[in-house]
Design an enzyme around this catalytic site. Structure first.
Site, mmCIF file in Angstrom:
data_model
loop_
_atom_site.group_PDB
_atom_site.id
_atom_site.type_symbol
_atom_site.label_atom_id
_atom_site.label_comp_id
_atom_site.label_asym_id
_atom_site.label_seq_id
_atom_site.Cartn_x
_atom_site.Cartn_y
_atom_site.Cartn_z
ATOM 1 N N SER A 37 -24.880 -51.830 -33.690
ATOM 2 C CA SER A 37 -25.011 -50.462 -34.223
ATOM 3 C C SER A 37 -26.210 -49.815 -33.545
ATOM 4 O O SER A 37 -27.091 -50.522 -33.033
ATOM 5 C CB SER A 37 -25.254 -50.547 -35.732
ATOM 6 O OG SER A 37 -25.659 -49.296 -36.249
ATOM 7 N N TYR A 96 -30.375 -53.036 -43.416
ATOM 8 C CA TYR A 96 -29.273 -52.953 -42.438
ATOM 9 C C TYR A 96 -29.822 -52.926 -41.008
ATOM 10 O O TYR A 96 -29.291 -53.603 -40.123
ATOM 11 C CB TYR A 96 -28.411 -51.721 -42.730
ATOM 12 C CG TYR A 96 -27.198 -51.609 -41.825
ATOM 13 C CD1 TYR A 96 -26.215 -52.609 -41.813
ATOM 14 C CD2 TYR A 96 -27.018 -50.505 -40.987
ATOM 15 C CE1 TYR A 96 -25.098 -52.506 -40.983
ATOM 16 C CE2 TYR A 96 -25.905 -50.395 -40.163
ATOM 17 C CZ TYR A 96 -24.951 -51.405 -40.160
ATOM 18 O OH TYR A 96 -23.847 -51.303 -39.335
HETATM 19 P P1 NAP Z 1 -15.189 -51.391 -42.775
HETATM 20 O O1 NAP Z 1 -14.051 -50.430 -42.669
HETATM 21 O O2 NAP Z 1 -15.847 -51.567 -44.095
HETATM 22 O O3 NAP Z 1 -14.728 -52.804 -42.205
HETATM 23 C C1 NAP Z 1 -15.502 -53.957 -42.375
HETATM 24 C C2 NAP Z 1 -14.648 -55.167 -42.033
HETATM 25 O O4 NAP Z 1 -15.473 -56.352 -42.167
HETATM 26 C C3 NAP Z 1 -13.475 -55.339 -42.987
HETATM 27 O O5 NAP Z 1 -12.328 -55.674 -42.242
HETATM 28 C C4 NAP Z 1 -13.892 -56.492 -43.885
HETATM 29 O O6 NAP Z 1 -12.763 -57.284 -44.259
HETATM 30 C C5 NAP Z 1 -14.754 -57.304 -42.906
HETATM 31 N N1 NAP Z 1 -15.613 -58.219 -43.633
HETATM 32 C C6 NAP Z 1 -16.626 -57.920 -44.488
HETATM 33 N N2 NAP Z 1 -17.130 -59.062 -45.009
HETATM 34 C C7 NAP Z 1 -16.417 -60.089 -44.459
HETATM 35 C C8 NAP Z 1 -16.456 -61.486 -44.610
HETATM 36 N N3 NAP Z 1 -17.330 -62.079 -45.430
HETATM 37 N N4 NAP Z 1 -15.597 -62.242 -43.899
HETATM 38 C C9 NAP Z 1 -14.691 -61.651 -43.065
HETATM 39 N N5 NAP Z 1 -14.602 -60.330 -42.886
HETATM 40 C C10 NAP Z 1 -15.455 -59.560 -43.588
HETATM 41 O O7 NAP Z 1 -16.372 -50.954 -41.773
HETATM 42 P P2 NAP Z 1 -16.424 -50.715 -40.183
HETATM 43 O O8 NAP Z 1 -17.164 -49.462 -39.983
HETATM 44 O O9 NAP Z 1 -15.102 -50.881 -39.561
HETATM 45 O O10 NAP Z 1 -17.399 -51.914 -39.780
HETATM 46 C C11 NAP Z 1 -17.120 -52.827 -38.729
HETATM 47 C C12 NAP Z 1 -18.413 -53.183 -38.020
HETATM 48 O O11 NAP Z 1 -18.966 -52.007 -37.419
HETATM 49 C C13 NAP Z 1 -19.520 -53.727 -38.924
HETATM 50 O O12 NAP Z 1 -20.170 -54.790 -38.268
HETATM 51 C C14 NAP Z 1 -20.466 -52.539 -39.092
HETATM 52 O O13 NAP Z 1 -21.775 -52.950 -39.388
HETATM 53 C C15 NAP Z 1 -20.333 -51.922 -37.727
HETATM 54 N N6 NAP Z 1 -20.738 -50.511 -37.606
HETATM 55 C C16 NAP Z 1 -20.154 -49.550 -38.380
HETATM 56 C C17 NAP Z 1 -20.558 -48.227 -38.242
HETATM 57 C C18 NAP Z 1 -19.989 -47.111 -39.085
HETATM 58 O O14 NAP Z 1 -20.596 -46.020 -39.149
HETATM 59 N N7 NAP Z 1 -18.860 -47.301 -39.716
HETATM 60 C C19 NAP Z 1 -21.542 -47.897 -37.301
HETATM 61 C C20 NAP Z 1 -22.092 -48.888 -36.512
HETATM 62 C C21 NAP Z 1 -21.666 -50.193 -36.672
HETATM 63 P P3 NAP Z 1 -12.518 -57.922 -45.716
HETATM 64 O O15 NAP Z 1 -13.287 -57.111 -46.707
HETATM 65 O O16 NAP Z 1 -11.034 -57.833 -45.878
HETATM 66 O O17 NAP Z 1 -12.991 -59.336 -45.600
#
Ligand code: NAP
Length: 250
Positions: A137, A150
């Site tokens: 991120s 975070y």
């Molecule tokens: P999201 O829609 O909440 O997706 C998060 C994913 O992580 C879900 O598929 C969830 O699946 C999985 N997850 C969470 N805990 C888990 C566990 N214990 N074991 C296996 N899977 C797990 O959010 P997203 O934005 O797509 O996030 C994906 C990545 O991008 C993360 O690393 C986040 O920090 C990063 N990121 C996001 C943003 C943003 O603004 N959205 C910006 C920068 C970076 P289940 O709940 O089904 O297990």
């Protein structure tokens, strides 16, 4: 073991957001995708008939070992590992930091990534060219008020990516970090523990990135020629100059 000439990609957190979009993009590109997450039904819907859905809790090492053993038995190698599972919990200033939020963030973003990477390395070594993509991120090199928990874990992801590049130097394994800014996914719903209004406000008055925008960057990195390592891709909405300097139209 199923013999497959198609490249094999493992995507963690494939049930939602960036992970789901990445799994779909890789399938479209001709990869055999193994998607893992706790919500297995949602992963099944994402990968459909063309991919494999497997239950995975990255914070539970026995779940990680089972998952990777199954991938090994079925495919014998991993060409691309996308460490995407992760997220934020809470937005409290440090003096009101909640232990459970910090522990939860550390477990999923850092320990989970370590458990998965450590278990997958022997299978990545079986590929002609292996590739580890860590979803970090801009919080991995910037900070903001209320974001210490975070930003600390995403700084750790950045440190791990850079360390892996040193440790794997000399082997045909590439390491890429994707560092997005604001992406509209379930990220903020999870951060604000189901408060959809608080989550919506994060993206109010601007055009955030979509999960597909980030998947596109991941696809670009993994489809470069084998001698090219894309170290990092930083991608943000035009309206976002830093984690906290964001222009919103009211
Ligand atoms: P999201 O829609 O909440 O997706 C998060 C994913 O992580 C879900 O598929 C969830 O699946 C999985 N997850 C969470 N805990 C888990 C566990 N214990 N074991 C296996 N899977 C797990 O959010 P997203 O934005 O797509 O996030 C994906 C990545 O991008 C993360 O690393 C986040 O920090 C990063 N990121 C996001 C943003 C943003 O603004 N959205 C910006 C920068 C970076 P289940 O709940 O089904 O297990």
């Amino acid at each position: 073991m199923a013999a497959t000439r198609r490249p094999v990609a493992v995507v963690t957190g494939a049930s939602s957001g960036i992970g789901a979009a990445t799994a779909r993009a890789l399938i479209k590109e001709g990869y055999t995708v193994i998607g893992g997450a706790r919500r297995i039904d949602r992963v099944r819907r994402v990968v459909g008939e063309s991919g494999v859905a497997m239950e995975l809790d990255v914070t539970d090492e026995s779940s990680v070992k089972r998952f990777v053993a199954d991938v090994g038995k079925r495919f014998g190698r991993i060409d691309v590992l996308v460490n995407n599972a992760g997220g934020a919990l809470g937005l409290d200033p440090l003096e009101r930091a909640k232990d459970e939020d910090w522990i939860g963030m550390w477990q999923v973003n850092v320990l989970g990534l370590m458990f998965v990477t450590r278990a997958c390395l022997p299978l990545l070594r079986k590929a002609k060219v292996g590739h580890i993509v860590n979803v970090g991120s801009i919080a991995g090199f910037e900070t903001y008020k209320g974001g210490a928990g975070y930003t600390a874990v995403k700084h750790a992801v950045r440190a791990i990516s850079r360390t892996l590049r040193l440790e794997l130097n000399g082997e045909p394994i590439r390491v890429t970090e994707i560092a997005p800014g604001l992406v509209e996914t379930e990220f903020s719903i999870v951060r604000f523990k189901g408060d959809k209004t608080a989550a919506k406000n994060v993206y109010a008055g601007l055009k955030p990135l979509t999960a597909d925008d980030v998947a596109d960057c991941i696809l670009f990195a993994v489809t470069r020629p084998p001698h090219v390592d894309i170290d990092e891709i930083v991608v943000r909405p035009v309206a976002q100059a830093t984690t906290f300097q964001v222009t919103r139209k009211t």
